[in-house]
Design a protein around this motif. Structure first.
Motif, PDB file in Angstrom:
ATOM      1  N   UNK A   7     -27.870  33.629   9.551  1.00 37.83           N
ATOM      2  CA  UNK A   7     -28.702  34.719   8.966  1.00 37.83           C
ATOM      3  C   UNK A   7     -30.161  34.003   9.239  1.00 37.83           C
ATOM      4  N   UNK A   8     -30.388  32.554   9.348  1.00 40.03           N
ATOM      5  CA  UNK A   8     -31.579  32.490   9.560  1.00 40.03           C
ATOM      6  C   UNK A   8     -32.096  32.617  11.053  1.00 40.03           C
ATOM      7  N   UNK A   9     -30.789  32.426  12.099  1.00 40.78           N
ATOM      8  CA  UNK A   9     -31.361  32.975  13.324  1.00 40.78           C
ATOM      9  C   UNK A   9     -31.697  34.388  13.551  1.00 40.78           C
ATOM     10  N   UNK A  10     -30.917  35.135  12.731  1.00 37.68           N
ATOM     11  CA  UNK A  10     -31.089  36.720  12.819  1.00 37.68           C
ATOM     12  C   UNK A  10     -32.230  36.969  12.394  1.00 37.68           C
ATOM     13  N   UNK A  11     -32.898  36.365  11.415  1.00 40.01           N
ATOM     14  CA  UNK A  11     -34.018  36.761  10.917  1.00 40.01           C
ATOM     15  C   UNK A  11     -35.336  36.365  11.718  1.00 40.01           C
ATOM     16  N   UNK A  12     -34.731  35.091  12.543  1.00 37.49           N
ATOM     17  CA  UNK A  12     -35.937  34.528  13.427  1.00 37.49           C
ATOM     18  C   UNK A  12     -35.938  35.364  14.569  1.00 37.49           C
TER      19      UNK A  12
ATOM     20  N   UNK B 143     -25.165  38.310   4.591  1.00 37.94           N
ATOM     21  CA  UNK B 143     -23.749  38.135   4.489  1.00 37.94           C
ATOM     22  C   UNK B 143     -23.330  36.678   4.091  1.00 37.94           C
ATOM     23  N   UNK B 144     -22.217  36.712   3.697  1.00 39.13           N
ATOM     24  CA  UNK B 144     -21.887  35.113   3.130  1.00 39.13           C
ATOM     25  C   UNK B 144     -20.323  34.959   3.793  1.00 39.13           C
ATOM     26  N   UNK B 145     -20.221  33.822   4.502  1.00 35.65           N
ATOM     27  CA  UNK B 145     -18.827  32.967   4.456  1.00 35.65           C
ATOM     28  C   UNK B 145     -19.055  32.206   3.165  1.00 35.65           C
ATOM     29  N   UNK B 146     -18.522  32.881   2.110  1.00 37.23           N
ATOM     30  CA  UNK B 146     -18.723  32.410   0.879  1.00 37.23           C
ATOM     31  C   UNK B 146     -18.060  30.826   0.334  1.00 37.23           C
ATOM     32  N   UNK B 147     -16.963  30.487   1.337  1.00 32.97           N
ATOM     33  CA  UNK B 147     -16.357  29.452   1.115  1.00 32.97           C
ATOM     34  C   UNK B 147     -17.261  27.984   1.607  1.00 32.97           C
TER      35      UNK B 147
ATOM     36  N   UNK C  89     -19.929  31.530  10.826  1.00 30.53           N
ATOM     37  CA  UNK C  89     -20.727  30.399   9.872  1.00 30.53           C
ATOM     38  C   UNK C  89     -21.994  30.683  10.667  1.00 30.53           C
ATOM     39  N   UNK C  90     -22.968  29.788   9.721  1.00 28.27           N
ATOM     40  CA  UNK C  90     -24.278  29.486  10.080  1.00 28.27           C
ATOM     41  C   UNK C  90     -24.445  28.234  11.083  1.00 28.27           C
ATOM     42  N   UNK C  91     -25.418  27.644  10.690  1.00 24.71           N
ATOM     43  CA  UNK C  91     -25.446  26.257  11.469  1.00 24.71           C
ATOM     44  C   UNK C  91     -26.931  25.504  10.974  1.00 24.71           C
TER      45      UNK C  91
END
Length: 551
Positions: free
Chosen positions: A52-57, A78-82, A344-346
């Motif tokens: 989500x951080x890359x998407x916002x950037x 959105x969340x990969x909640x685990x 997932x994010x990164x």
């Protein structure tokens, strides 16, 4: 921007007007009282490590495929909640509607002391019973996925529905495709391959030949647009390794560099587009499913980080490549819907983080590896042999050779030593996690223990689960292939964008949190397919007005 040279097999499929010049089709309001028929094709795209951080950037820079999707329903949080924010668990949530605690995919790999071979590590998408296999040299299988996918729900409702899954990683193709794919293809490091015995379609044959030729030729460096120039600064991580200012120049024959570049996603997407065209997906009177696992962003993030010119070029190129995919589908006249998310994010590498206002960023101490920790515990308690198995975080297992009394001693000592380390946030026992109720509250409110519970499987999870502190990268050095990674309990690894688009829909943005387990039931409602099992996710209403697709 000078881009990579188009693959010959992809050129005809993905040829279009320069996508930066294309206009996004205007949204058309559809009255709530006039519900639309189900789309004849559903396209699901997972962009590996697209946080989500890359998407916002980067969202303001997109002008093609991703720009089109942003005219639909946008869920930026959105969340990969685990807690186990890795590739295999994340992909297992997207089209099953379930968290890893139900899919059984608790990590990319886990330890099974009962595995019928000397290597007790089990890869998430393998069949470990195959004689002579190891977790690194394996036969791809869907056997470990415990639940059905959207594609299987569709086939249950209409056996004529077809499911095609193409990805840069086997675990992405398998976990999203499920157990009943009509075509499933992934990159094995040399070519797109499938399960043994499956006939290779002509498109795959052509693509493999062209990719082989492409890799044998050098790639010139890409031009840096102004937005990427501002992100171009080299970080010398060790005497032979730098990152941050690359432009994807590649020597002839370097397949590793090909994989960590925009060229790779072009090959994946072109293969998927070719299969969709050749199979006439969405044109048979039945709703079909096309799954695309775009893996290059993950390889770029791991080997070059998330905040340099390399990631900038990768995401701008991916935007163009996805636009070309949609242009191919547009030409068919098929009514199709798209969902896009990430597994997932990164997190960027700590050396750059420390210069970008995050001085607390660090690499994990080598003392936290299960092997090193286990040796120290064994010596302190007078126990010979390894007492712990695992990595430096996540699932850690007690040796099955320990007596019952020694298991108690080792676990207590391990908890004490892990918690004494300044890089460790929490240590949870199997009993603690198993005793924690499953929650269905907003994912940003979950405790660390609740996040661990969503990744827990009693047959596969560790005896201990170790959570590192925020911004501690679980890679000790820069000598290996990866310098940055993901896999933590924290939101920079959990948060991903979720986008839905269909021609004519009225777009909207919902900043409140949703989950990737919500994608499958939402698509099922959109195509009027019943969900045949109880799942963790919920349907998201994509009607911007008074209507509700979930009813």
């Amino acid at each position: 921007m000078k881009s990579f040279r188009p693959l010959a097999a992809a050129a005809a499929l993905l040829a279009a007007t320069p996508l930066a010049a294309q206009e996004t089709p205007p949204a058309q309001t559809v009255p709530a009282e006039a519900p639309r028929a189900a789309p004849s094709l559903v396209v699901v795209i997972s962009v590996d490590q697209f946080s989500a951080d890359l998407f916002a950037e980067y969202r303001a820079q997109f002008s093609s495929g991703l720009a089109r999707l942003m005219t639909g329903a946008v869920f930026p949080s959105g969340y990969q909640s685990h807690a186990a924010t890795e590739t295999c668990p994340g992909h297992s949530t997207i089209l099953t509607g379930d968290h890893p605690s139900k899919t059984g995919i608790i990590a990319n790999d886990w330890t099974d002391f009962n595995a019928p071979r000397e290597d007790k590590t089990v890869y998430c998408a393998e069949d470990e019973s195959v004689p002579g296999s190891t977790s690194n040299n394996y036969t791809v299988s869907d056997k470990h996925l415990k639940v059905p996918t959207l594609g299987e729900w569709m086939k249950l409702a209409d056996p004529a529905s077809r499911v095609v899954s193409v990805a840069g990683k086997d675990r992405a193709a398998v976990m999203m495709g499920g157990h009943k794919t009509d075509e499933i293809w992934w990159w094995n490091g040399k070519a797109f391959v499938s399960y043994a015995g499956r006939a290779e379609p002509a498109m795959v044959t052509r693509m493999n030949a062209n990719v082989t030729k492409r890799i044998s030729e050098a790639q010139e460096p890409l031009d840096l647009p102004p937005f990427c120039q501002a992100r171009s600064r080299a970080f010398q991580l060790n005497p032979t390794r730098s990152a941050g200012a690359g432009r994807f120049a590649r020597a002839a024959g370097n397949s590793t560099a090909f994989r960590a570049s925009p060229e790779f996603d072009e090959a994946i997407v072109a293969t998927a587009a070719g299969l969709a065209s050749d199979m006439k997906l969405g044109q048979s009177g039945h709703t079909d499913l096309l799954i695309v696992g775009a893996s290059a962003t993950d390889y770029v993030g791991h080997t070059l980080g998330t905040e340099g010119s390399e990631m900038c070029l990768q995401l701008l190129s991916l935007d163009q490549t996805l636009g070309k995919l949609f242009a191919v589908l547009d030409k068919t006249g098929v009514d199709y819907a798209v969902a896009l998310t990430a597994d997932h994010g990164g997190h960027d590498f700590p050396e750059r983080n420390r210069e970008h206002a995050a001085p607390m960023a660090a690499r994990v101490s080598k003392e936290l590896s299960a092997k090193t920790m286990g040796l120290a515990i064994g010596q302190a308690l007078g126990i010979k042999g390894p007492v712990l198995v695992g990595g430096n975080s996540g699932d850690v297992y007690l040796s099955p050779d320990l007596s019952k009394a020694d298991r108690v001693r080792v676990q207590a000592e391990a908890i004490k030593r892990y918690m004494a380390n300044p890089q460790v946030e929490a240590v949870f026992t199997r009993a603690q996690i198993a005793g924690t109720p499953i929650v269905h509250t907003p994912p940003e409110t979950w405790t660390l223990l609740e996040r661990a519970r969503a990744s827990y499987d009693p047959q596969r999870s560790g005896d201990l689960v170790i959570a590192l502190k925020p911004r501690v990268t679980p890679i000790a050095g820069t000598e290996g292939g990866s310098i940055a990674t993901h896999g933590s309990f924290w939101d920079y690894d959990r948060r991903v964008p979720i986008l839905f688009w269909r021609k004519g829909m009225t777009g909207f943005e919902q900043p409140l949190s949703v989950e990737t387990v919500d994608i499958a039931p939402t698509l099922a409602a959109l195509i009027h397919v019943p969900v045949p099992v109880e799942i963790d996710g919920r349907c998201l209403d994509l009607d911007a007005g008074q209507g509700d697709i979930c009813k």
